[in-house]
Design an enzyme around this catalytic site. Structure first.
Site, PDB file in Angstrom:
ATOM      1  N   HIS A 184       3.799  -2.418  -5.585  1.00 52.94           N
ATOM      2  CA  HIS A 184       4.738  -1.641  -6.403  1.00 52.94           C
ATOM      3  C   HIS A 184       5.826  -2.521  -7.012  1.00 52.94           C
ATOM      4  O   HIS A 184       6.039  -3.671  -6.604  1.00 52.94           O
ATOM      5  CB  HIS A 184       5.394  -0.550  -5.540  1.00 52.94           C
ATOM      6  CG  HIS A 184       6.192  -1.118  -4.401  1.00 52.94           C
ATOM      7  ND1 HIS A 184       7.474  -1.626  -4.559  1.00 52.94           N
ATOM      8  CD2 HIS A 184       5.883  -1.274  -3.095  1.00 52.94           C
ATOM      9  CE1 HIS A 184       7.919  -2.067  -3.397  1.00 52.94           C
ATOM     10  NE2 HIS A 184       6.976  -1.868  -2.494  1.00 52.94           N
ATOM     11  N   GLU A 221       3.216   2.037   3.133  1.00 49.64           N
ATOM     12  CA  GLU A 221       3.647   0.817   3.800  1.00 49.64           C
ATOM     13  C   GLU A 221       3.506   0.934   5.315  1.00 49.64           C
ATOM     14  O   GLU A 221       3.520   2.024   5.882  1.00 49.64           O
ATOM     15  CB  GLU A 221       5.101   0.494   3.419  1.00 49.64           C
ATOM     16  CG  GLU A 221       5.636  -0.819   3.970  1.00 49.64           C
ATOM     17  CD  GLU A 221       4.827  -2.043   3.538  1.00 49.64           C
ATOM     18  OE1 GLU A 221       3.720  -2.241   4.101  1.00 49.64           O
ATOM     19  OE2 GLU A 221       5.311  -2.799   2.678  1.00 49.64           O
TER      20      GLU A 221
END
Length: 225
Positions: free
Chosen positions: A8, A82
């Site tokens: 990202h 994550e």
């Protein structure tokens, strides 16, 4: 089957050096928005049949410009999120960063029973990331007829999973090399036969001009010896 794993864009927590792994997570910084906006041009001419993002908002924001450019609707897969920092969550302490990274790369080296302090072990992380990948690329190498899937995920998650599952990646090199925001690891294969490395772009796909030198970007930084 090609799988492109894109980190990202930059977030305020990356800049502040925080282990920020919770939901929904931070949005992008202005630089992160520029990194995301540069993705369509960087991948111009590349076939992409489907997009996927994690359940954390920064991945959807990163995928947005590419989704609009290709008229694709990203699938949201929680397993791409994550690696949870557990009791280290929101820490800016360098010793905690080292513990976090040493743990996730221990999983890549095969020590799957090692546990993140207050968080998951390697078996749990790899199982949920594997499940997310399998949802994109089921056994047989096809994902609803798609041949190329781009998944926007996270620095530690991408590097730990790739280190454990992708042939042609040296875990030590992977651990000691940073992955910038919108850096990319490209692999080929399928869950049944395994994955091999095609390309590994450490810098932002839009070019080095979009790379940010920050003091400590916890999940994308190298492991310090």
């Amino acid at each position: 089957m090609r799988l492109l794993l894109l980190r990202h864009g930059q977030t305020p927590s990356n800049v502040a050096g925080l282990l920020d792994t919770g939901a929904p997570g931070p949005r992008l910084t202005p630089l992160g928005e520029q990194q995301a906006a540069a993705v369509p041009a960087a991948l111009e001419g590349r076939r992409i049949d489907a997009l996927a993002v994690s359940s954390l908002v920064r991945t959807s924001l990163t995928a947005g410009p590419l989704a609009a450019d290709r008229a694709l609707r990203p699938s949201v897969l929680d397993g791409l999120r994550e690696i949870e920092a557990g009791s280290l969550e929101m820490s800016a302490d360098l010793a905690d960063h080292h513990t976090y990274l040493e743990t996730v790369f221990a999983w890549s080296r095969g020590d799957r029973s090692r546990r993140m302090p207050g968080g998951p072990d390697g078996h749990a992380f790899l199982a949920r990331f594997d499940d997310a990948v399998a949802a994109l690329v089921p056994a047989g190498g096809e994902a609803d007829g798609h041949d190329v899937v781009l998944a926007v995920s996270h620095g530690a998650a991408i590097r730990s999973w790739a280190g454990a599952r992708v042939r042609g990646l040296d875990v030590e090199e992977l651990a000691h090399t940073p992955l910038a925001n919108t850096g990319l690891i490209e692999v080929e294969g399928d869950p049944a036969s395994g994955w091999r490395l095609v390309d590994w772009q450490r810098e932002p796909v839009g070019g080095e001009r979009l790379d940010a030198v920050v003091a400590h970007d916890p999940t994308g930084e190298p492991v310090d010896d």
